[in-house]
Design a protein around this motif. Structure first.
Motif, PDB file in Angstrom:
ATOM      1  N   ASP A 173     -18.974  79.005  13.283  1.00 15.68           N
ATOM      2  CA  ASP A 173     -20.099  78.891  12.655  1.00 15.68           C
ATOM      3  C   ASP A 173     -21.282  78.816  13.960  1.00 15.68           C
ATOM      4  O   ASP A 173     -21.892  79.846  14.001  1.00 15.68           O
ATOM      5  N   LYS A 194     -28.817  80.882  15.714  1.00 19.21           N
ATOM      6  CA  LYS A 194     -29.617  79.896  14.921  1.00 19.21           C
ATOM      7  C   LYS A 194     -29.473  78.608  16.183  1.00 19.21           C
ATOM      8  O   LYS A 194     -28.461  77.963  16.204  1.00 19.21           O
ATOM      9  N   LYS A 254     -18.654  86.697  10.546  1.00 17.87           N
ATOM     10  CA  LYS A 254     -20.016  86.356  10.919  1.00 17.87           C
ATOM     11  C   LYS A 254     -20.769  87.518  11.571  1.00 17.87           C
ATOM     12  O   LYS A 254     -22.022  87.758  11.374  1.00 17.87           O
ATOM     13  N   ARG A 281     -27.470  87.612   5.396  1.00 16.23           N
ATOM     14  CA  ARG A 281     -26.985  86.492   6.182  1.00 16.23           C
ATOM     15  C   ARG A 281     -27.074  85.120   5.159  1.00 16.23           C
ATOM     16  O   ARG A 281     -26.406  84.384   5.408  1.00 16.23           O
ATOM     17  N   LEU A 339     -24.019  83.168   3.898  1.00 16.55           N
ATOM     18  CA  LEU A 339     -23.506  82.361   4.593  1.00 16.55           C
ATOM     19  C   LEU A 339     -23.901  80.658   4.254  1.00 16.55           C
ATOM     20  O   LEU A 339     -23.039  79.794   4.325  1.00 16.55           O
ATOM     21  N   ASN A 340     -24.654  80.802   3.221  1.00 17.88           N
ATOM     22  CA  ASN A 340     -25.134  79.759   2.797  1.00 17.88           C
ATOM     23  C   ASN A 340     -24.285  79.029   1.496  1.00 17.88           C
ATOM     24  O   ASN A 340     -24.863  77.932   0.872  1.00 17.88           O
TER      25      ASN A 340
END
Ligand code: GLY
Length: 354
Positions: free
Chosen positions: A137, A143, A226, A240, A243-244
């Motif tokens: 990740d 990020k 990812k 995206r 992914l949370n």
């Protein structure tokens, strides 16, 4: 060895394999041919194990190498450490073609990326993640950032790396509980988008660690998942956000524990809480929920927490995932398929309280 290509605003490869640290020098020269100097950013625990090997690789490729090693732990993820990195690079005469190499877990790769994104308005970064969580990740997708007293990852930048090199042999020294934490993110990919990964994890019956080929395959599948998302939505305005999954409640649990509960464990709890809510709402079948929860248990991950629905909603409404007065809530109503649902605080509380 496996290569996953990411095609975001910048194109780069994620190289995954047992022992591939031996290729770091050669690969660095290939992606950053003009670099003369490199700053390795690492933390005390990881540096004791791997700094020498990484330094030797970069020096072997003809680079002048400096290192910035900070105290291991989330409490170091602050602007003072970033300023220390900027100063170290300035003192060593770094120019815009020089590079940062992040060597460590998610805290390290986030900070190395942010130092690179901001020094001289942006220099290249190569990420060398050493934890399972950072491999699947944090190190992929650009990020970067730091924490401030008001919250985790509140300041940062999107800054894609030039290369991510994942040596799976580094995971041999990872403590069991830290490996388990990483499985929180691994199982997340299985639930939101990858039923084949779920099948494989079930087949492995709780152990992906002892077989190097399986480990590489699982990490490669997560990174490919990812990459697919990053290629479509680099800056987190659309897909995206899936992914949370598990993170909305997970972040609140993590914050309420004063960051003593590990991130991946809190994500697993958050996923379990949402599975229960979806079953009660009648949108997720009990069979699918059982299969997902059994997988969490198989990998020694929790699926619940004593936190109340009110506290989750209150905490989530202060989170940076909030846009205006609504929150993007990530739901999995069918294995392998996540959806983004906008909810007000009232709707979110109702969803969690049914
Ligand atoms: N860790 C979630 C993301 O990269 O978007």
């Amino acid at each position: 060895m496996m290569t996953v290509n990411v095609r975001a605003s910048k194109e780069y490869n994620v190289e995954i394999g047992d022992g591939i640290i031996s290729r770091l020098g050669e690969m660095t020269k290939a992606v950053c041919p003009k670099a003369i100097k490199a700053l390795i950013v690492s933390e005390t625990n990881v540096a004791a194990l791997y700094l020498d090997a990484v330094k030797a690789q970069l020096e072997g490729a003809g680079l002048e190498v400096a290192a910035y090693v900070f105290e291991a732990g989330e409490k170091s993820k602050n602007i003072n450490e970033i300023a220390g990195m900027w100063n170290k690079m300035a003192e060593a005469g770094f120019t815009r073609t020089d590079i940062v190499v992040g060597l460590g877990g998610g805290v390290t790769t986030d900070m190395a990326g942010f130092a690179a994104a901001t020094f001289l308005r942006g220099i290249d970064v190569i990420q060398v993640p050493t934890s399972l969580l950072a491999m699947v990740d944090a190190s992929v997708g650009g990020k970067t950032g730091i924490d401030i007293p008001m919250g985790k990852n509140q300041v940062g930048a999107f800054w894609q790396p030039s290369l991510v090199l994942e040596d799976t042999s580094f995971l041999k020294t990872l403590p069991d509980d830290v490996f388990t934490e990483g499985m929180g993110e691994v199982t997340k990919y299985a639930f939101i988008m990858d039923e084949k990964l779920l099948d494989l994890l079930e087949k492995q019956n709780g152990n992906i660690r002892d077989d190097a080929a399986v480990l590489e395959n699982v990490i490669g599948m997560c990174v490919a998942d990812k990459a697919e998302i990053i290629n479509e939505d680099e800056t987190d305005n659309g897909r995206r956000q899936i992914l949370n999954f598990g993170h909305t409640a997970g972040h609140v649990i993590e914050r309420d524990s004063g960051f003593t509960k590990p991130h991946g464990i809190c994500v697993a709890k958050g996923m379990g809480i949402f599975m229960d809510a979806c079953v009660k709402a009648g949108t997720l079948s009990a069979e699918d929920a059982k299969r997902m929860k059994d997988l969490l248990a198989m990998y020694k991950l929790p699926a619940s927490d004593e936190i109340t629905a009110e506290d989750i909603v209150k905490g989530a409404m202060n989170d940076k995932k909030k846009r205006g007065n609504t929150l993007s809530v990530i739901l999995v109503n069918k294995i392998g398929k996540a959806e983004i649902k906008k909810m007000t605080a009232e709707e979110f509380l109702k969803f969690l309280s049914v």
